[in-house]
Design an enzyme around this catalytic site. Sequence first.
Site, PDB file in Angstrom:
ATOM      1  N   SER A 163       0.848  -1.242   0.081  1.00  0.00           N
ATOM      2  CA  SER A 163       0.153   0.223  -0.064  1.00  0.00           C
ATOM      3  C   SER A 163       0.831   1.331   0.147  1.00  0.00           C
ATOM      4  CB  SER A 163      -0.934   0.103   1.208  1.00  0.00           C
ATOM      5  OG  SER A 163      -1.743  -1.102   1.260  1.00  0.00           O
TER       6      SER A 163
HETATM    7  N1  SAH Z   1      -1.189  -4.729   3.976  1.00  0.00           N
HETATM    8  C1  SAH Z   1      -0.270  -5.231   2.729  1.00  0.00           C
HETATM    9  C2  SAH Z   1      -1.110  -4.651   1.471  1.00  0.00           C
HETATM   10  C3  SAH Z   1      -1.026  -5.965   0.734  1.00  0.00           C
HETATM   11  S1  SAH Z   1      -2.305  -5.763  -0.908  1.00  0.00           S
HETATM   12  C4  SAH Z   1       1.100  -4.573   2.702  1.00  0.00           C
HETATM   13  O1  SAH Z   1       1.394  -3.703   3.560  1.00  0.00           O
HETATM   14  O2  SAH Z   1       1.907  -4.503   1.848  1.00  0.00           O
HETATM   15  C5  SAH Z   1      -3.565  -6.742  -0.255  1.00  0.00           C
HETATM   16  C6  SAH Z   1      -3.329  -8.138   0.245  1.00  0.00           C
HETATM   17  O3  SAH Z   1      -4.472  -8.638   0.391  1.00  0.00           O
HETATM   18  C7  SAH Z   1      -2.813  -9.185  -1.046  1.00  0.00           C
HETATM   19  O4  SAH Z   1      -1.323  -9.592  -0.671  1.00  0.00           O
HETATM   20  C8  SAH Z   1      -3.851 -10.133  -1.288  1.00  0.00           C
HETATM   21  O5  SAH Z   1      -3.511 -11.376  -1.588  1.00  0.00           O
HETATM   22  C9  SAH Z   1      -4.363 -10.232   0.157  1.00  0.00           C
HETATM   23  N2  SAH Z   1      -5.895 -10.687   0.249  1.00  0.00           N
HETATM   24  C10 SAH Z   1      -6.732 -10.398  -0.752  1.00  0.00           C
HETATM   25  N3  SAH Z   1      -7.986 -11.247  -0.414  1.00  0.00           N
HETATM   26  C11 SAH Z   1      -7.703 -11.898   0.836  1.00  0.00           C
HETATM   27  C12 SAH Z   1      -8.462 -12.745   1.710  1.00  0.00           C
HETATM   28  N4  SAH Z   1      -9.582 -13.029   1.415  1.00  0.00           N
HETATM   29  N5  SAH Z   1      -7.729 -13.147   2.697  1.00  0.00           N
HETATM   30  C13 SAH Z   1      -6.499 -12.539   2.966  1.00  0.00           C
HETATM   31  N6  SAH Z   1      -5.744 -11.936   2.126  1.00  0.00           N
HETATM   32  C14 SAH Z   1      -6.199 -11.528   1.355  1.00  0.00           C
END
Ligand code: SAH
Length: 232
Positions: A75
Amino acid sequence: MTARLRLQPEALGLGMTSQRVRDRLIERLRAGGIVDERVLNAIRTVPRHLFVDEALATRAYEDTALPIGHGQTISQPWVVAKMTEALFSGGQQAGGAQPKKVLEVGTGSGYQGAILAALGLEVYTVERIGELLRTARKRLRALGLNVRSKHDDGRIGWPEYAPFDAIVVTAAAPALVEALSAQLAPGGTLVAPVGSGSGQSLLRLRKDADGVVTQDNLGPVVFVPLLSGMLD
Ligand code: SAH
């Protein structure tokens, strides 16, 4: 005679991750309305360049989302700051205590989890893509940050450790996920992007001591979608 080439850190690209570059990001976040000094300090301290591919390290202190593989992104720092700040001020305004135990849905790179752990919170994080989770775990361990994580569909939360004082969802769903708000403790705050495509808003949901829930909109955001099921 051998010429001795003395490369300055800037020439090696290391200057792009220097304290000066990080301080510039902090100033940018302040200009963007982030006021909580604890949050700004955590962002100043946690090395974001270690949460992206080496090839992207020089861009790690730009206020932008960056690819982390599997079509996912780390993010944007402003969004991380905004969500983290919302978890803290949410409790204060609702008359609750500061959060202690937090659930993150969507570990991704591990960066948001690292920020929460650096703030002294007890962090539980869930990721559906196994490979991202394994990489995130290595980074968090290398930094000595204690974060509990599991490979699962985070839409079911983490019932074994519920309730949580705070819940942060880092992927967008068409609507707030019922199972997650159910795992929020009285006095707790949940922040989550809701909507699809370019029509997403960051919602904050607060549960008061009597379990009554109120909701406010913190503005437009862009997140990858919250998906069902798991991948290796
Ligand atoms: N908080 C993260 C942002 C990653 S983007 C950071 O600081 O880097 C969002 C993430 O959510 C992705 O890695 C994606 O695989 C995950 N995601 C999407 N749907 C999900 C679900 N149902 N359960 C767990 N993770 C999920």
